[in-house]
Design a protein around this motif. Structure first.
Motif, PDB file in Angstrom:
ATOM      1  N   ALA A  25       0.820  -1.203   0.000  1.00 41.72           N
ATOM      2  CA  ALA A  25       0.000   0.000   0.000  1.00 41.72           C
ATOM      3  C   ALA A  25       0.858   1.257   0.000  1.00 41.72           C
ATOM      4  O   ALA A  25       0.405   2.321  -0.371  1.00 41.72           O
ATOM      5  CB  ALA A  25      -0.935   0.000   1.209  1.00 41.72           C
ATOM      6  N   PHE A  26       2.117   1.121   0.420  1.00 38.75           N
ATOM      7  CA  PHE A  26       2.989   2.277   0.515  1.00 38.75           C
ATOM      8  C   PHE A  26       4.050   2.282  -0.573  1.00 38.75           C
ATOM      9  O   PHE A  26       4.979   3.076  -0.531  1.00 38.75           O
ATOM     10  CB  PHE A  26       3.631   2.325   1.906  1.00 38.75           C
ATOM     11  N   ALA A  27       3.944   1.368  -1.537  1.00 39.48           N
ATOM     12  CA  ALA A  27       4.915   1.330  -2.629  1.00 39.48           C
ATOM     13  C   ALA A  27       4.830   2.632  -3.409  1.00 39.48           C
ATOM     14  O   ALA A  27       3.753   3.138  -3.682  1.00 39.48           O
ATOM     15  CB  ALA A  27       4.632   0.144  -3.539  1.00 39.48           C
ATOM     16  N   GLN A  28       5.981   3.161  -3.760  1.00 42.10           N
ATOM     17  CA  GLN A  28       6.013   4.430  -4.472  1.00 42.10           C
ATOM     18  C   GLN A  28       6.499   4.192  -5.891  1.00 42.10           C
ATOM     19  O   GLN A  28       7.540   3.582  -6.100  1.00 42.10           O
ATOM     20  CB  GLN A  28       6.931   5.409  -3.764  1.00 42.10           C
ATOM     21  N   ASN A  29       5.731   4.667  -6.858  1.00 40.55           N
ATOM     22  CA  ASN A  29       6.140   4.586  -8.252  1.00 40.55           C
ATOM     23  C   ASN A  29       7.040   5.772  -8.574  1.00 40.55           C
ATOM     24  O   ASN A  29       6.799   6.886  -8.122  1.00 40.55           O
ATOM     25  CB  ASN A  29       4.919   4.572  -9.169  1.00 40.55           C
ATOM     26  N   ILE A  30       8.072   5.504  -9.368  1.00 39.20           N
ATOM     27  CA  ILE A  30       9.012   6.544  -9.770  1.00 39.20           C
ATOM     28  C   ILE A  30       8.997   6.622 -11.291  1.00 39.20           C
ATOM     29  O   ILE A  30       9.249   5.614 -11.960  1.00 39.20           O
ATOM     30  CB  ILE A  30      10.434   6.224  -9.278  1.00 39.20           C
ATOM     31  N   ILE A  31       8.689   7.796 -11.823  1.00 32.41           N
ATOM     32  CA  ILE A  31       8.729   8.019 -13.268  1.00 32.41           C
ATOM     33  C   ILE A  31       9.437   9.343 -13.498  1.00 32.41           C
ATOM     34  O   ILE A  31       8.896  10.408 -13.190  1.00 32.41           O
ATOM     35  CB  ILE A  31       7.316   8.021 -13.886  1.00 32.41           C
ATOM     36  N   ARG A  46      -8.148   2.438 -10.896  1.00 32.27           N
ATOM     37  CA  ARG A  46      -8.269   2.900 -12.283  1.00 32.27           C
ATOM     38  C   ARG A  46      -7.583   4.253 -12.463  1.00 32.27           C
ATOM     39  O   ARG A  46      -6.911   4.486 -13.460  1.00 32.27           O
ATOM     40  CB  ARG A  46      -9.738   3.058 -12.681  1.00 32.27           C
ATOM     41  N   GLU A  47      -7.789   5.135 -11.498  1.00 30.33           N
ATOM     42  CA  GLU A  47      -7.197   6.465 -11.565  1.00 30.33           C
ATOM     43  C   GLU A  47      -5.668   6.388 -11.544  1.00 30.33           C
ATOM     44  O   GLU A  47      -4.996   7.116 -12.271  1.00 30.33           O
ATOM     45  CB  GLU A  47      -7.710   7.333 -10.414  1.00 30.33           C
ATOM     46  N   ILE A  52      -0.402   6.573 -14.312  1.00 30.49           N
ATOM     47  CA  ILE A  52       0.809   5.899 -14.786  1.00 30.49           C
ATOM     48  C   ILE A  52       0.890   6.034 -16.308  1.00 30.49           C
ATOM     49  O   ILE A  52       1.938   6.365 -16.861  1.00 30.49           O
ATOM     50  CB  ILE A  52       0.826   4.420 -14.351  1.00 30.49           C
ATOM     51  N   HIS A  53      -0.229   5.783 -16.987  1.00 28.93           N
ATOM     52  CA  HIS A  53      -0.296   5.920 -18.442  1.00 28.93           C
ATOM     53  C   HIS A  53       0.131   7.331 -18.873  1.00 28.93           C
ATOM     54  O   HIS A  53       0.951   7.493 -19.774  1.00 28.93           O
ATOM     55  CB  HIS A  53      -1.717   5.605 -18.921  1.00 28.93           C
ATOM     56  N   GLN A  54      -0.428   8.338 -18.227  1.00 29.73           N
ATOM     57  CA  GLN A  54      -0.128   9.732 -18.580  1.00 29.73           C
ATOM     58  C   GLN A  54       1.325  10.089 -18.277  1.00 29.73           C
ATOM     59  O   GLN A  54       1.983  10.760 -19.081  1.00 29.73           O
ATOM     60  CB  GLN A  54      -1.072  10.683 -17.842  1.00 29.73           C
ATOM     61  N   ASP A  62       4.629   4.379 -24.311  1.00 29.79           N
ATOM     62  CA  ASP A  62       3.225   4.029 -24.512  1.00 29.79           C
ATOM     63  C   ASP A  62       2.897   2.826 -23.631  1.00 29.79           C
ATOM     64  O   ASP A  62       3.448   1.741 -23.829  1.00 29.79           O
ATOM     65  CB  ASP A  62       2.989   3.709 -25.990  1.00 29.79           C
ATOM     66  N   PHE A  63       2.026   3.031 -22.645  1.00 32.03           N
ATOM     67  CA  PHE A  63       1.589   1.988 -21.712  1.00 32.03           C
ATOM     68  C   PHE A  63       0.137   1.679 -22.013  1.00 32.03           C
ATOM     69  O   PHE A  63      -0.754   2.449 -21.674  1.00 32.03           O
ATOM     70  CB  PHE A  63       1.777   2.481 -20.270  1.00 32.03           C
TER      71      PHE A  63
END
Length: 125
Positions: A25-31, A46-47, A52-54, A62-63
């Motif tokens: 629940a606390f995993a952080q995505n890095i982009i 979904r949000e 992530i897609h954006q 392209d995801f």
């Protein structure tokens, strides 16, 4: 004295909450411009998938994904492809059982020169 006991109880309950909810629940995505590290679990909404897609699109990635959610809005399964905007396929993967304990799927990309390359797509640790 009552205030101290109340604060101790609150601290104990907060730590218990953190332990019970688990680390996913606390995993952080890095982009960023040079690195992508995304973890998708049953708790990914979904949000969040759209974000992530954006975010990947802004980096020239392209995801495309096909999710399936249950009645409680938990992500049950997902299939996806990851491509550079020049059409080069970086990988495709998915997970058909995200509701099982400790299930996840990952996307890890690193920039080499001007392009992202896949370090991990799918089930990797």
């Amino acid at each position: 004295m009552k205030t101290v006991n109340t604060m101790k109880k609150f601290a104990f309950l907060f730590v218990l909450f953190l332990v019970l909810t688990g680390s996913s629940a606390f995993a952080q995505n890095i982009i960023t411009e040079s690195q992508v590290s995304v973890t998708i679990t049953k708790d990914t909404s979904r949000e969040q998938l759209w974000q992530i897609h954006q975010d990947l699109k802004a980096q020239g990635i392209d995801f495309n994904y096909t999710p399936r959610f249950d009645n409680q809005f938990k992500l049950m399964c997902i299939q996806y492809t990851v491509k550079r905007n020049d059409g080069q396929l970086l990988g495709s993967a998915g997970n058909d059982n995200l509701l099982a304990p400790n299930q996840r799927t990952k996307i890890t990309l690193n920039k080499q020169g001007n392009n992202f390359v896949a370090a991990c797509i799918g089930n990797c640790e």
